[in-house]
Design a protein around this motif. Structure first.
Motif, PDB file in Angstrom:
ATOM      1  N   GLY A 184       0.829  -1.311   0.018  1.00 57.90           N
ATOM      2  CA  GLY A 184      -0.061   0.211   0.182  1.00 57.90           C
ATOM      3  C   GLY A 184       0.807   1.495   0.056  1.00 57.90           C
ATOM      4  O   GLY A 184       0.216   2.240   0.069  1.00 57.90           O
ATOM      5  N   GLU A 185       1.993   1.161   0.026  1.00 58.30           N
ATOM      6  CA  GLU A 185       2.819   2.479   0.076  1.00 58.30           C
ATOM      7  C   GLU A 185       3.004   3.076  -1.239  1.00 58.30           C
ATOM      8  O   GLU A 185       2.500   2.359  -2.193  1.00 58.30           O
ATOM      9  CB  GLU A 185       4.448   2.176   0.447  1.00 58.30           C
ATOM     10  N   ARG A 186       2.724   4.251  -1.264  1.00 59.80           N
ATOM     11  CA  ARG A 186       2.808   5.166  -2.476  1.00 59.80           C
ATOM     12  C   ARG A 186       4.210   5.345  -2.942  1.00 59.80           C
ATOM     13  O   ARG A 186       4.985   5.707  -2.213  1.00 59.80           O
ATOM     14  CB  ARG A 186       2.067   6.506  -2.510  1.00 59.80           C
ATOM     15  N   LEU A 187       4.576   5.106  -4.420  1.00 57.70           N
ATOM     16  CA  LEU A 187       6.205   5.178  -4.758  1.00 57.70           C
ATOM     17  C   LEU A 187       6.127   6.400  -5.803  1.00 57.70           C
ATOM     18  O   LEU A 187       5.374   6.871  -6.419  1.00 57.70           O
ATOM     19  CB  LEU A 187       6.628   3.958  -5.289  1.00 57.70           C
ATOM     20  N   THR A 188       7.384   7.092  -5.547  1.00 55.90           N
ATOM     21  CA  THR A 188       7.734   7.951  -6.710  1.00 55.90           C
ATOM     22  C   THR A 188       9.334   7.680  -7.058  1.00 55.90           C
ATOM     23  O   THR A 188      10.006   6.870  -6.417  1.00 55.90           O
ATOM     24  CB  THR A 188       7.826   9.435  -6.352  1.00 55.90           C
ATOM     25  N   HIS A 189       9.575   7.850  -8.104  1.00 57.31           N
ATOM     26  CA  HIS A 189      10.894   7.368  -8.826  1.00 57.31           C
ATOM     27  C   HIS A 189      12.111   8.416  -9.078  1.00 57.31           C
ATOM     28  O   HIS A 189      11.769   9.514  -9.586  1.00 57.31           O
ATOM     29  CB  HIS A 189      10.733   6.450  -9.956  1.00 57.31           C
ATOM     30  N   GLY A 190      13.158   8.052  -8.618  1.00 57.67           N
ATOM     31  CA  GLY A 190      14.441   8.774  -9.118  1.00 57.67           C
ATOM     32  C   GLY A 190      15.438   7.968  -9.692  1.00 57.67           C
ATOM     33  O   GLY A 190      15.226   6.882  -9.960  1.00 57.67           O
ATOM     34  N   ILE A 191      16.753   8.414  -9.429  1.00 54.67           N
ATOM     35  CA  ILE A 191      17.826   7.659  -9.699  1.00 54.67           C
ATOM     36  C   ILE A 191      18.957   8.075  -8.918  1.00 54.67           C
ATOM     37  O   ILE A 191      19.393   9.107  -8.339  1.00 54.67           O
ATOM     38  CB  ILE A 191      18.386   7.833 -11.285  1.00 54.67           C
ATOM     39  N   CYS A 192      19.451   6.881  -8.104  1.00 51.07           N
ATOM     40  CA  CYS A 192      20.624   7.061  -6.987  1.00 51.07           C
ATOM     41  C   CYS A 192      21.745   7.432  -7.722  1.00 51.07           C
ATOM     42  O   CYS A 192      22.126   6.995  -9.073  1.00 51.07           O
ATOM     43  CB  CYS A 192      20.617   5.871  -6.135  1.00 51.07           C
ATOM     44  N   PRO A 193      22.734   7.972  -7.278  1.00 46.59           N
ATOM     45  CA  PRO A 193      24.134   8.348  -7.599  1.00 46.59           C
ATOM     46  C   PRO A 193      24.772   7.046  -8.250  1.00 46.59           C
ATOM     47  O   PRO A 193      25.449   7.504  -9.334  1.00 46.59           O
ATOM     48  CB  PRO A 193      24.697   9.131  -6.565  1.00 46.59           C
ATOM     49  N   ALA A 194      24.798   6.073  -7.788  1.00 50.30           N
ATOM     50  CA  ALA A 194      25.422   4.982  -7.965  1.00 50.30           C
ATOM     51  C   ALA A 194      25.198   4.531  -9.462  1.00 50.30           C
ATOM     52  O   ALA A 194      25.693   4.317 -10.270  1.00 50.30           O
ATOM     53  CB  ALA A 194      25.541   3.830  -7.196  1.00 50.30           C
ATOM     54  N   CYS A 195      23.632   4.346  -9.530  1.00 49.08           N
ATOM     55  CA  CYS A 195      23.065   3.934 -11.007  1.00 49.08           C
ATOM     56  C   CYS A 195      23.360   5.279 -11.838  1.00 49.08           C
ATOM     57  O   CYS A 195      23.451   4.935 -13.198  1.00 49.08           O
ATOM     58  CB  CYS A 195      21.546   3.699 -10.688  1.00 49.08           C
ATOM     59  N   LEU A 196      23.127   6.508 -11.381  1.00 52.32           N
ATOM     60  CA  LEU A 196      23.533   7.289 -12.328  1.00 52.32           C
ATOM     61  C   LEU A 196      24.745   7.188 -13.146  1.00 52.32           C
ATOM     62  O   LEU A 196      24.946   7.453 -14.342  1.00 52.32           O
ATOM     63  CB  LEU A 196      23.309   8.801 -11.702  1.00 52.32           C
ATOM     64  N   TYR A 197      25.905   7.234 -12.326  1.00 57.55           N
ATOM     65  CA  TYR A 197      27.190   7.093 -12.948  1.00 57.55           C
ATOM     66  C   TYR A 197      27.406   5.484 -13.666  1.00 57.55           C
ATOM     67  O   TYR A 197      27.877   5.539 -14.618  1.00 57.55           O
ATOM     68  CB  TYR A 197      28.163   7.021 -11.772  1.00 57.55           C
ATOM     69  N   GLU A 198      26.669   4.619 -13.293  1.00 61.82           N
ATOM     70  CA  GLU A 198      26.693   3.407 -13.897  1.00 61.82           C
ATOM     71  C   GLU A 198      26.095   3.490 -15.397  1.00 61.82           C
ATOM     72  O   GLU A 198      26.658   2.929 -16.495  1.00 61.82           O
ATOM     73  CB  GLU A 198      25.922   2.267 -13.255  1.00 61.82           C
ATOM     74  N   LEU A 199      24.661   4.044 -15.421  1.00 59.78           N
ATOM     75  CA  LEU A 199      23.869   4.123 -16.618  1.00 59.78           C
ATOM     76  C   LEU A 199      24.246   5.223 -17.729  1.00 59.78           C
ATOM     77  O   LEU A 199      24.185   5.176 -18.573  1.00 59.78           O
ATOM     78  CB  LEU A 199      22.522   4.183 -16.312  1.00 59.78           C
ATOM     79  N   TYR A 200      24.754   6.307 -17.018  1.00 60.08           N
ATOM     80  CA  TYR A 200      25.048   7.421 -17.733  1.00 60.08           C
ATOM     81  C   TYR A 200      26.147   8.263 -17.522  1.00 60.08           C
ATOM     82  O   TYR A 200      26.368   9.241 -17.067  1.00 60.08           O
ATOM     83  CB  TYR A 200      23.857   8.603 -17.511  1.00 60.08           C
ATOM     84  N   PRO A 201      27.384   7.223 -17.891  1.00 59.22           N
ATOM     85  CA  PRO A 201      28.716   7.972 -17.239  1.00 59.22           C
ATOM     86  C   PRO A 201      29.147   9.360 -17.776  1.00 59.22           C
ATOM     87  O   PRO A 201      30.026   9.936 -17.174  1.00 59.22           O
ATOM     88  CB  PRO A 201      29.825   6.615 -17.809  1.00 59.22           C
TER      89      PRO A 201
END
Length: 68
Positions: free
Chosen positions: A41-58
């Motif tokens: 039942g929790e409501r989610l919003t999405h972002g991107i963590c710094p680790a994934c940011l550097y991994e996916l978009y170096p």
């Protein structure tokens, strides 16, 4: 486009949990992300963590968020 401080304030008022769209870690503060346990039942919003940011978009990551 909604300014980041307005978006964060809206998420706090609605009690939404920000999770990384790639690794699904939960944002605790602007610089702290941790593994999470799903809650029914929790409501989610999405972002991107710094680790994934550097991994996916170096190439773009340093422009968005310099490494600390």
């Amino acid at each position: 486009m909604v300014a980041p401080f307005v978006r964060d304030r809206m998420a706090e008022e609605i009690k939404m949990t920000c999770v990384c769209c790639h690794c699904r870690r939960e944002r605790m503060t602007a610089d702290e992300w941790r593994d999470r346990v799903p809650v029914a039942g929790e409501r989610l919003t999405h972002g991107i963590c710094p680790a994934c940011l550097y991994e996916l978009y170096p190439d773009l990551a340093p422009l968005v968020r310099p490494r600390s």
